[in-house]
Design a protein around this motif. Structure first.
Motif, mmCIF file in Angstrom:
data_model
loop_
_atom_site.group_PDB
_atom_site.id
_atom_site.type_symbol
_atom_site.label_atom_id
_atom_site.label_comp_id
_atom_site.label_asym_id
_atom_site.label_seq_id
_atom_site.Cartn_x
_atom_site.Cartn_y
_atom_site.Cartn_z
ATOM 1 N N LEU A 1 4.435 49.021 106.664
ATOM 2 C CA LEU A 1 4.521 47.720 107.724
ATOM 3 C C LEU A 1 4.288 47.155 105.957
ATOM 4 O O LEU A 1 5.197 45.717 106.431
ATOM 5 N N SER B 1 13.025 42.258 115.622
ATOM 6 C CA SER B 1 11.269 42.614 115.277
ATOM 7 C C SER B 1 10.683 43.172 115.266
ATOM 8 O O SER B 1 9.714 43.784 114.804
ATOM 9 N N ARG C 1 11.469 47.283 116.229
ATOM 10 C CA ARG C 1 10.921 47.894 114.591
ATOM 11 C C ARG C 1 9.661 47.856 114.158
ATOM 12 O O ARG C 1 9.054 49.351 113.930
ATOM 13 N N ILE C 2 8.514 46.913 114.748
ATOM 14 C CA ILE C 2 7.817 47.565 114.199
ATOM 15 C C ILE C 2 6.228 48.393 115.336
ATOM 16 O O ILE C 2 5.945 49.049 114.693
ATOM 17 N N TYR D 1 -1.153 39.146 110.697
ATOM 18 C CA TYR D 1 0.732 39.730 110.054
ATOM 19 C C TYR D 1 1.235 37.914 109.615
ATOM 20 O O TYR D 1 0.385 37.707 109.976
ATOM 21 N N PHE E 1 6.628 36.005 109.667
ATOM 22 C CA PHE E 1 6.681 37.062 110.387
ATOM 23 C C PHE E 1 8.259 36.630 111.690
ATOM 24 O O PHE E 1 6.990 36.265 112.461
ATOM 25 N N HIS F 1 8.129 45.200 106.048
ATOM 26 C CA HIS F 1 8.078 44.474 107.140
ATOM 27 C C HIS F 1 7.730 43.017 107.574
ATOM 28 O O HIS F 1 8.261 42.294 107.949
ATOM 29 N N PHE F 2 6.378 42.968 106.505
ATOM 30 C CA PHE F 2 5.338 42.155 106.412
ATOM 31 C C PHE F 2 5.653 41.548 105.230
ATOM 32 O O PHE F 2 5.222 40.348 105.223
#
Length: 261
Positions: A26, A79, A82-83, A68, A72, A29-30
């Motif tokens: 992660l 988005s 994707r997670i 998160y 974000f 992304h984060f």
């Protein structure tokens, strides 16, 4: 007194390793290099992220709640997707997951759903007029239950309903699936339920013969399992629909009762 053995609590080594793997996956992304105190960073502390975790006997996550960063874009469907795809792949394939996004608290809860029952066959379902039961779903996704019969007897189950009739917002249904995925079984179940309220014309241009069990039933006009028969049946259905619509419009125009056929 006697010394009591120490009982291990919390995730075991394998579960902790999986959490670490999820955390590292992660980070792209984060994580943000400009964040002075990032929640996500390579070789960071994953214990700051996971608030609540439950695992099964195989150390696969049953429930995860993670934090998160506020920057974000959790309001963007792409988005989120994707997670969700990443967590589905890393948490363990072969299961369905529910993703609950708390945009206000910057929390994401991932729950592994229980397998849906496979023992509920075609039967006379208790539904309201104009309702067709398509299947059984999770209790959290349905606002009601219907009685069903399974291998272990009767029970209440949360249904997936398709509403038809004059007040339906979606009167048409498109069923797609690969061979062997259960589309024929679903359509047979729909057909049996539809016979309670009307007539049925079955056009199976593929010639599979999967609907032969409907032939000869009361209310079944025809079961065509070859291409020529399907085309002829489709042409007849088009003309019959036009005839019935014309009859209904004429009755309404003249103030007469609408004919039953």
């Amino acid at each position: 007194g006697r010394e009591r053995p120490v009982v291990a609590t919390g995730p075991g080594p394998a579960a902790l390793a999986r959490l670490r793997c999820l955390y590292e996956a992660l980070v792209p992304h984060f994580g943000d290099a400009g964040d002075p105190e990032p929640l996500y960073s390579y070789r960071g502390d994953h214990t700051r992220v996971f608030d609540d975790c439950e695992f099964d006997g195989e150390d696969r996550p049953v429930r995860l709640r993670l934090r998160y960063p506020a920057y974000f874009d959790d309001g963007d469907p792409a988005s989120r997707e994707r997670i969700e795809q990443l967590l589905h792949a890393k948490a363990g394939r072969g299961r369905e997951y529910r993703f609950d996004w708390d945009e206000e608290g910057n929390r994401l809860t991932v729950t592994a759903l229980e397998p849906l029952p496979c023992d509920v066959g075609a039967q006379r379902f208790v539904t309201a007029p104009g309702e067709i039961l398509l299947g059984i779903t999770d209790a959290c996704d349905a606002g009601r239950t219907v009685p069903v019969e399974g291998e272990d007897g009767g029970r209440d189950a949360p249904p997936v309903l398709w509403r038809t009739g004059a007040r339906s917002t979606e009167p048409h249904l498109l069923v797609l699936g690969e061979p062997g995925s259960g589309t024929t079984t679903l359509l047979r179940s729909i057909a049996l339920q539809a016979l309670e309220e009307g007539e049925l014309l079955v056009l199976d241009g593929g010639g599979t013969g999967g609907y032969a069990c409907l032939a000869g039933r009361h209310g079944v006009l025809a079961v065509e399992s070859d291409l020529a028969g399907a085309l002829a049946g489709l042409e007849w259905a088009a003309h019959e629909t036009e005839r019935r619509l014309a009859a209904v419009n004429a009755a309404l125009r003249d103030g007469r009762p609408v004919p039953e056929d």
